[in-house]
Design a protein around this motif. Sequence first.
Motif, mmCIF file in Angstrom:
data_model
loop_
_atom_site.group_PDB
_atom_site.id
_atom_site.type_symbol
_atom_site.label_atom_id
_atom_site.label_comp_id
_atom_site.label_asym_id
_atom_site.label_seq_id
_atom_site.Cartn_x
_atom_site.Cartn_y
_atom_site.Cartn_z
ATOM 1 N N PHE A 25 -72.770 20.344 38.335
ATOM 2 C CA PHE A 25 -72.061 19.107 38.651
ATOM 3 C C PHE A 25 -70.658 19.322 39.211
ATOM 4 O O PHE A 25 -70.166 18.503 39.990
ATOM 5 N N CYS A 26 -69.996 20.401 38.819
ATOM 6 C CA CYS A 26 -68.598 20.591 39.195
ATOM 7 C C CYS A 26 -68.381 21.686 40.225
ATOM 8 O O CYS A 26 -67.253 21.884 40.680
ATOM 9 N N GLY A 27 -69.428 22.411 40.581
ATOM 10 C CA GLY A 27 -69.297 23.471 41.569
ATOM 11 C C GLY A 27 -68.500 24.670 41.079
ATOM 12 O O GLY A 27 -68.050 25.482 41.873
ATOM 13 N N MET A 28 -68.315 24.770 39.772
ATOM 14 C CA MET A 28 -67.591 25.914 39.216
ATOM 15 C C MET A 28 -68.543 27.102 39.107
ATOM 16 O O MET A 28 -69.755 26.939 39.146
ATOM 17 N N ARG A 29 -67.962 28.287 38.988
ATOM 18 C CA ARG A 29 -68.797 29.468 38.807
ATOM 19 C C ARG A 29 -68.162 30.380 37.772
ATOM 20 O O ARG A 29 -66.942 30.360 37.587
ATOM 21 N N VAL A 30 -69.010 31.166 37.109
ATOM 22 C CA VAL A 30 -68.517 32.168 36.173
ATOM 23 C C VAL A 30 -67.980 33.328 36.997
ATOM 24 O O VAL A 30 -68.671 33.860 37.855
ATOM 25 N N PHE A 31 -66.732 33.687 36.762
ATOM 26 C CA PHE A 31 -66.179 34.837 37.474
ATOM 27 C C PHE A 31 -65.726 35.937 36.527
ATOM 28 O O PHE A 31 -65.356 37.023 36.954
ATOM 29 N N HIS A 32 -65.780 35.673 35.236
ATOM 30 C CA HIS A 32 -65.445 36.698 34.245
ATOM 31 C C HIS A 32 -66.196 36.362 32.958
ATOM 32 O O HIS A 32 -66.299 35.203 32.575
ATOM 33 N N GLU A 33 -66.719 37.395 32.337
ATOM 34 C CA GLU A 33 -67.433 37.209 31.071
ATOM 35 C C GLU A 33 -67.185 38.449 30.228
ATOM 36 O O GLU A 33 -67.188 39.570 30.742
ATOM 37 N N ARG A 34 -66.954 38.226 28.943
ATOM 38 C CA ARG A 34 -66.722 39.369 28.054
ATOM 39 C C ARG A 34 -67.141 39.023 26.641
ATOM 40 O O ARG A 34 -67.271 37.847 26.290
ATOM 41 N N SER A 39 -68.914 37.034 20.029
ATOM 42 C CA SER A 39 -69.606 36.093 20.913
ATOM 43 C C SER A 39 -69.228 36.384 22.358
ATOM 44 O O SER A 39 -68.467 37.297 22.640
ATOM 45 N N ARG A 40 -69.746 35.570 23.269
ATOM 46 C CA ARG A 40 -69.395 35.656 24.685
ATOM 47 C C ARG A 40 -68.245 34.708 24.990
ATOM 48 O O ARG A 40 -68.230 33.577 24.512
ATOM 49 N N ILE A 41 -67.355 35.153 25.823
ATOM 50 C CA ILE A 41 -66.287 34.308 26.337
ATOM 51 C C ILE A 41 -66.440 34.298 27.850
ATOM 52 O O ILE A 41 -66.558 35.344 28.479
ATOM 53 N N VAL A 42 -66.489 33.096 28.421
ATOM 54 C CA VAL A 42 -66.752 32.927 29.845
ATOM 55 C C VAL A 42 -65.567 32.240 30.501
ATOM 56 O O VAL A 42 -65.037 31.266 29.969
ATOM 57 N N TRP A 43 -65.171 32.767 31.657
ATOM 58 C CA TRP A 43 -64.152 32.122 32.474
ATOM 59 C C TRP A 43 -64.844 31.513 33.684
ATOM 60 O O TRP A 43 -65.599 32.185 34.376
#
Length: 140
Positions: A25-34, A39-43
């Motif tokens: 819906f927002c056109g965002m993308r994951v560009f960093h994940e760690r 747990s997982r943290i997503v940017w």
Amino acid sequence: MRPTLTHLALHVPDLDACIRFYEEFCGMRVFHERAGKGSRIVWMAEPGKEHSFIFVIMPGGQDRHLAADDYSHFGFALDSREAVDAIAQKADAAGCLIWPPRDEPYPVGYYCGLRDPAGNYVEFSYGQPLGPGSEAMPIP
């Protein structure tokens, strides 16, 4: 030194569902994940805005139960009324439309609202003095 807003961090009950929502819906993308604290943290960011403003999304939150008249939300600008209508139709079909498109006096403009999988409200607007085309609009 003046502070600069760089990110918003959210704990969400279903990380993958929220990632899909913000991609679709927002056109965002994951560009960093760690990995972080077990747990997982997503940017996530809009393409090209990875260095200016991001969402940090982490699992572990509780579903938010906002009232229909609670206007707490994240706001995304679109470039036309037709784009607002298209998002609203897509959201209605997906079962996440909460505010059908409506027109309000300046500076609010034309907007609709969606509910993300964590219960946060997300507004899509056109005609506000923010976002595409706003450079030509005066802010009173």
